[in-house]
Design an enzyme around this catalytic site. Structure first.
Site, PDB file in Angstrom:
ATOM      1  N   CYS A   8      17.594  17.619  -8.550  1.00  0.00           N
ATOM      2  CA  CYS A   8      17.578  18.931  -7.905  1.00  0.00           C
ATOM      3  C   CYS A   8      17.636  18.714  -6.397  1.00  0.00           C
ATOM      4  O   CYS A   8      17.808  17.588  -5.934  1.00  0.00           O
ATOM      5  CB  CYS A   8      16.378  19.774  -8.335  1.00  0.00           C
ATOM      6  SG  CYS A   8      14.769  19.239  -7.727  1.00  0.00           S
ATOM      7  N   ASN A  11      13.596  17.366  -5.236  1.00  0.00           N
ATOM      8  CA  ASN A  11      12.842  16.502  -6.154  1.00  0.00           C
ATOM      9  C   ASN A  11      11.338  16.755  -6.060  1.00  0.00           C
ATOM     10  O   ASN A  11      10.529  15.849  -6.172  1.00  0.00           O
ATOM     11  CB  ASN A  11      13.171  15.029  -5.907  1.00  0.00           C
ATOM     12  CG  ASN A  11      12.736  14.094  -7.032  1.00  0.00           C
ATOM     13  OD1 ASN A  11      12.380  12.947  -6.769  1.00  0.00           O
ATOM     14  ND2 ASN A  11      12.753  14.536  -8.266  1.00  0.00           N
ATOM     15  N   CYS A  13      10.273  20.231  -7.330  1.00  0.00           N
ATOM     16  CA  CYS A  13      10.025  21.369  -8.231  1.00  0.00           C
ATOM     17  C   CYS A  13      10.682  21.161  -9.589  1.00  0.00           C
ATOM     18  O   CYS A  13      10.034  20.798 -10.557  1.00  0.00           O
ATOM     19  CB  CYS A  13      10.510  22.676  -7.614  1.00  0.00           C
ATOM     20  SG  CYS A  13       9.622  23.194  -6.120  1.00  0.00           S
ATOM     21  N   ARG A  14      11.981  21.402  -9.663  1.00  0.00           N
ATOM     22  CA  ARG A  14      12.680  21.425 -10.952  1.00  0.00           C
ATOM     23  C   ARG A  14      12.860  20.049 -11.577  1.00  0.00           C
ATOM     24  O   ARG A  14      12.555  19.855 -12.762  1.00  0.00           O
ATOM     25  CB  ARG A  14      14.046  22.103 -10.794  1.00  0.00           C
ATOM     26  CG  ARG A  14      13.939  23.564 -10.404  1.00  0.00           C
ATOM     27  CD  ARG A  14      15.280  24.146 -10.025  1.00  0.00           C
ATOM     28  NE  ARG A  14      15.751  23.556  -8.771  1.00  0.00           N
ATOM     29  CZ  ARG A  14      16.938  23.788  -8.234  1.00  0.00           C
ATOM     30  NH1 ARG A  14      17.802  24.578  -8.853  1.00  0.00           N
ATOM     31  NH2 ARG A  14      17.280  23.248  -7.090  1.00  0.00           N
ATOM     32  N   SER A  15      13.392  19.092 -10.832  1.00  0.00           N
ATOM     33  CA  SER A  15      13.681  17.790 -11.451  1.00  0.00           C
ATOM     34  C   SER A  15      12.423  17.027 -11.854  1.00  0.00           C
ATOM     35  O   SER A  15      12.401  16.424 -12.932  1.00  0.00           O
ATOM     36  CB  SER A  15      14.621  16.943 -10.589  1.00  0.00           C
ATOM     37  OG  SER A  15      14.108  16.694  -9.318  1.00  0.00           O
ATOM     38  N   ASP A 123      15.601  27.843  -8.359  1.00  0.00           N
ATOM     39  CA  ASP A 123      14.661  26.976  -7.649  1.00  0.00           C
ATOM     40  C   ASP A 123      13.376  27.751  -7.365  1.00  0.00           C
ATOM     41  O   ASP A 123      13.372  28.689  -6.563  1.00  0.00           O
ATOM     42  CB  ASP A 123      15.293  26.506  -6.338  1.00  0.00           C
ATOM     43  CG  ASP A 123      14.488  25.416  -5.662  1.00  0.00           C
ATOM     44  OD1 ASP A 123      13.286  25.271  -5.967  1.00  0.00           O
ATOM     45  OD2 ASP A 123      15.071  24.707  -4.817  1.00  0.00           O
TER      46      ASP A 123
END
Length: 154
Positions: A8, A11, A13-15, A123
């Site tokens: 993401c 690196n 939040c999402r990933s 995000d």
């Protein structure tokens, strides 16, 4: 070993959420000796930082370990190391192409293209909705594991 990388923007939040969820899913399916998981950013802003508090709270809520999650930047050599490089949104995919020098390669996949949603994972750094991100990431990760099982005969 099958290597999976979630990517993401930062690196944080999402990933890392996807990395932690997928790692737990792989462990639950007794595939930890066959599948390794990591995550990375397309930017340099959060290198060396732990995940965002919102991501840590979601992982804690679902009793998922956040151990070892530290922001790092995607590198060109990651293309050789990883069998599946999973971007969270279309912007991430374009940045993965740029960083790796590999456009439209089948190992580079937008996560929700594997699901009925076929859209970007928003995000939560900007939306604030970590619950929605978790719901979408968990759906995408389950679909990814099914894809890997089918393609790798696991």
């Amino acid at each position: 070993m099958i290597n999976v990388l979630f990517v993401c923007l930062g690196n944080i939040c999402r990933s890392p959420m996807a990395e932690a969820f997928f790692r737990r899913l792989v462990k639950k399916e007794n595939l930890s000796n066959k599948i390794a998981v990591d995550s990375a950013a397309t930017s340099s802003w959060q290198i060396g930082f732990p995940p965002h508090e919102g991501t840590l709270n979601i992982l804690k809520k679902y009793n998922i370990s956040s151990n070892g999650l530290i922001g790092r930047k995607l590198r060109k050599e990651d293309f050789r190391k990883f069998d599946y490089i999973i971007g969270m949104d279309e912007s991430n995919i374009k940045n993965i192409y740029r960083i790796t020098g590999k456009s439209n390669h089948p190992k580079i996949i937008r996560l929700l293209d594997l699901t009925k949603y076929r859209k970007d994972v928003p995000d939560p750094f900007f939306t604030g909705d970590f619950d929605e991100t978790y719901r979408l990431v968990s759906s995408g990760c389950r679909a990814l594991l099914n894809k890997i099982r089918w393609e790798q005969n696991l």
